[in-house]
Design an enzyme around this catalytic site. Structure first.
Site, PDB file in Angstrom:
ATOM      1  N   ASN A   7       0.866  -1.178   0.000  1.00 46.02           N
ATOM      2  CA  ASN A   7       0.000   0.000   0.000  1.00 46.02           C
ATOM      3  C   ASN A   7       0.903   1.228   0.000  1.00 46.02           C
ATOM      4  O   ASN A   7       1.358   1.689   1.033  1.00 46.02           O
ATOM      5  CB  ASN A   7      -0.892  -0.039   1.242  1.00 46.02           C
ATOM      6  CG  ASN A   7      -1.839   1.135   1.307  1.00 46.02           C
ATOM      7  OD1 ASN A   7      -1.783   2.039   0.465  1.00 46.02           O
ATOM      8  ND2 ASN A   7      -2.696   1.125   2.300  1.00 46.02           N
ATOM      9  N   ARG A  86      -2.345  -1.939  -3.696  1.00 46.10           N
ATOM     10  CA  ARG A  86      -3.568  -1.163  -3.492  1.00 46.10           C
ATOM     11  C   ARG A  86      -3.480   0.068  -4.384  1.00 46.10           C
ATOM     12  O   ARG A  86      -2.515   0.833  -4.304  1.00 46.10           O
ATOM     13  CB  ARG A  86      -3.683  -0.735  -2.029  1.00 46.10           C
ATOM     14  CG  ARG A  86      -4.899   0.106  -1.794  1.00 46.10           C
ATOM     15  CD  ARG A  86      -4.938   0.615  -0.384  1.00 46.10           C
ATOM     16  NE  ARG A  86      -6.114   1.452  -0.195  1.00 46.10           N
ATOM     17  CZ  ARG A  86      -6.273   2.283   0.805  1.00 46.10           C
ATOM     18  NH1 ARG A  86      -5.341   2.382   1.728  1.00 46.10           N
ATOM     19  NH2 ARG A  86      -7.355   3.003   0.908  1.00 46.10           N
ATOM     20  N   HIS A 175     -12.363   3.383  -0.328  1.00 47.04           N
ATOM     21  CA  HIS A 175     -12.386   2.434   0.804  1.00 47.04           C
ATOM     22  C   HIS A 175     -13.064   1.119   0.435  1.00 47.04           C
ATOM     23  O   HIS A 175     -13.497   0.365   1.310  1.00 47.04           O
ATOM     24  CB  HIS A 175     -13.112   3.026   2.034  1.00 47.04           C
ATOM     25  CG  HIS A 175     -12.292   4.031   2.786  1.00 47.04           C
ATOM     26  ND1 HIS A 175     -12.856   5.037   3.532  1.00 47.04           N
ATOM     27  CD2 HIS A 175     -10.960   4.184   2.904  1.00 47.04           C
ATOM     28  CE1 HIS A 175     -11.904   5.763   4.083  1.00 47.04           C
ATOM     29  NE2 HIS A 175     -10.734   5.274   3.699  1.00 47.04           N
ATOM     30  N   ARG A 236      -9.118  16.258   6.278  1.00 46.92           N
ATOM     31  CA  ARG A 236      -9.891  16.586   5.072  1.00 46.92           C
ATOM     32  C   ARG A 236     -11.268  17.097   5.469  1.00 46.92           C
ATOM     33  O   ARG A 236     -11.856  16.622   6.435  1.00 46.92           O
ATOM     34  CB  ARG A 236     -10.070  15.341   4.195  1.00 46.92           C
ATOM     35  CG  ARG A 236      -8.796  14.879   3.550  1.00 46.92           C
ATOM     36  CD  ARG A 236      -9.048  13.628   2.720  1.00 46.92           C
ATOM     37  NE  ARG A 236      -8.175  12.550   3.146  1.00 46.92           N
ATOM     38  CZ  ARG A 236      -8.375  11.263   2.864  1.00 46.92           C
ATOM     39  NH1 ARG A 236      -9.417  10.901   2.162  1.00 46.92           N
ATOM     40  NH2 ARG A 236      -7.524  10.355   3.282  1.00 46.92           N
ATOM     41  N   GLU A 379      -7.043  -4.429   5.262  1.00 45.76           N
ATOM     42  CA  GLU A 379      -7.001  -4.191   3.823  1.00 45.76           C
ATOM     43  C   GLU A 379      -5.885  -4.978   3.147  1.00 45.76           C
ATOM     44  O   GLU A 379      -6.043  -5.432   2.020  1.00 45.76           O
ATOM     45  CB  GLU A 379      -6.845  -2.683   3.563  1.00 45.76           C
ATOM     46  CG  GLU A 379      -8.124  -1.939   3.907  1.00 45.76           C
ATOM     47  CD  GLU A 379      -7.940  -0.448   4.060  1.00 45.76           C
ATOM     48  OE1 GLU A 379      -7.335  -0.039   5.074  1.00 45.76           O
ATOM     49  OE2 GLU A 379      -8.391   0.294   3.198  1.00 45.76           O
TER      50      GLU A 379
END
Ligand code: ADP
Length: 396
Positions: A7, A86, A175, A236, A379
């Site tokens: 990732n 990813r 996601h 964010r 993940e």
């Protein structure tokens, strides 16, 4: 088969080497602070419980970060190795994981205009691995792919059609790897088939999103064309009035670059209370800090609104699923977000909600009509599983 799940993000690179299909971790680690004055490299040889080795050193760029990882993995046998990357944005081009060849790499590069902050570091990871292991199969696993089932009424913005039809300016959602993993694990926890489940999946980490899953498919999600939309996040902004952006631009206060910095780095929890670590924010709120409390109240309010909206979209909800660093660990945040939802049949068990545990678990009370689950995000394992499946099918 050994599968390296990589990732490669904007300032960090996470990796995990797994023996598949058993999904047994052989090594894992994290490079952080790329491009900053002080970088950190943490690696574990062996399973997740192995003692980590930590070093602090300047890490100038992704190439150097990846070289640290490759060195620590030693000489891996290329025969029987696969790498799963990813990739944040697959745009409208990828509705599932893809074996990487020159054509796929070029398409991921083309998508950089939609994801200028995310796809370039993903691509660096892909290029470095293809150079190091030219004969090893590499797979791109997209964060957008799970959301390819969004219906047009959920993915269109109310803008002139040419912007979506010709330029791909629409909701994609992110996601997806986490949501897919949460769906599988929630199904196992509930003893149900994933394709029969209606879920609201709340991925609450540094990035945060909510996804409505109907019969195992994504039907709406809070992030949009970019991962800036939806819930407020660590730094964010989440959903804001687009007129506010016009105002800032028209007043000449900000250009596009500084606007990007404002919305991606200086907003969210950071903007409201000056910190993006929810552990600190909870502690400050406990000491009566009003800015920290306001940030937490805003977060809980926004989560609650998404739950209500997606409940209406789904009609029936089998489970609310919390995942991500905050979703998994911050019982206070879960409780605040679910407060007042008894009318929907959601009843939290306070003791179960407060207990710390790294395993998937149910935290609802006996009388709850809807399950509330905490599912640790995994993940890397999901990336490894999708990679293994694709490579095994291709070589069969
Ligand atoms: P990323 O999106 O970068 O993968 P994570 O899923 O690791 O992020 O989530 C990071 C967030 O989780 C941070 O805000 C951190 O404060 C929060 N977090 C981690 N552990 C805890 C905890 N025990 N209690 C509250 N918040 C936590």
């Amino acid at each position: 088969m050994l599968t390296l799940a990589l990732n490669s993000g904007s300032s960090s690179i996470k990796y995990r080497l797994l023996r598949m299909p058993e999904a047994v971790t052989q090594a894992s680690g994290l490079v952080e602070g790329i491009g900053e004055s002080e970088g950190r490299f943490t690696c574990r040889r062996g399973g997740e419980n192995a003692a980590p080795t930590r070093s602090t050193l300047p890490i100038a760029d992704h190439r150097q970060g990846l070289a640290l990882i490759f060195d620590s993995l030693g000489d891996l046998p290329e025969n029987g190795l696969a790498v799963g990357h990813r990739v944040v944005h697959g745009g409208g081009l990828f509705d599932q994981a893809a074996l990487i060849d020159d054509g796929v790499a070029a398409k991921i590069a083309d998508l950089q205009s939609l994801a200028p902050l995310h796809n370039p570091p993903n691509l660096l990871g892909i290029q470095a691995c293809r150079t190091l292991w030219p004969h090893v199969p590499q797979v791109a696993v997209f964060d957008t792919a799970f959301h390819h089932t969004l219906p047009p009424h959920a993915y269109h913005y109310a803008l002139p059609r040419r912007l979506s039809d010709d330029r791909g300016l629409r909701r994609y959602g992110f996601h997806g790897i986490s949501v897919q993993s949460a769906l599988k694990r929630a199904a196992a926890q509930l003893g149900r088939q994933p394709e029969r489940l209606n879920l609201i999946v709340l991925h609450l980490g540094n990035g945060a999103s909510v996804t409505a899953v109907k019969e195992g498919r994504s039907v709406d999600t809070s992030m949009g064309m970019t991962p800036l939309a939806g819930l407020m996040m660590g730094s964010r902004c989440g959903d804001i009035d687009p007129g506010l952006l016009l105002h800032l631009l028209q007043q000449g206060e900000l250009d596009a670059r500084s606007l990007e910095h404002l919305l991606t780095r200086q907003s969210g929890f950071n903007g409201v209370c000056g910190d993006n670590d929810v552990r600190h924010i909870l502690a400050r709120a406990g000491e009566g800090d009003a800015a920290a409390q306001l940030a937490l109240d805003m977060y809980a309010h926004q989560i609650k609104k998404y739950i209500g909206a997606y409940w209406a979209v789904l009609g029936e909800v089998d489970a609310l699923v919390f995942t991500g660093g905050i979703g998994e660990n911050a019982g206070e945040v879960r409780a605040a977000a679910l407060r007042g939802l008894q009318g929907l049949g959601v009843d939290l068990d306070p003791a179960k909600n407060a207990a710390a545990c790294a395993e998937p678990r149910a935290i609802h009370g006996e009388g709850s009509r809807t399950a509330v689950l905490v599912i640790p995000a995994d993940e890397e394992k999901e990336v490894a599983e999708q990679t293994y499946r694709l490579v095994a099918a291709a070589s069969a």
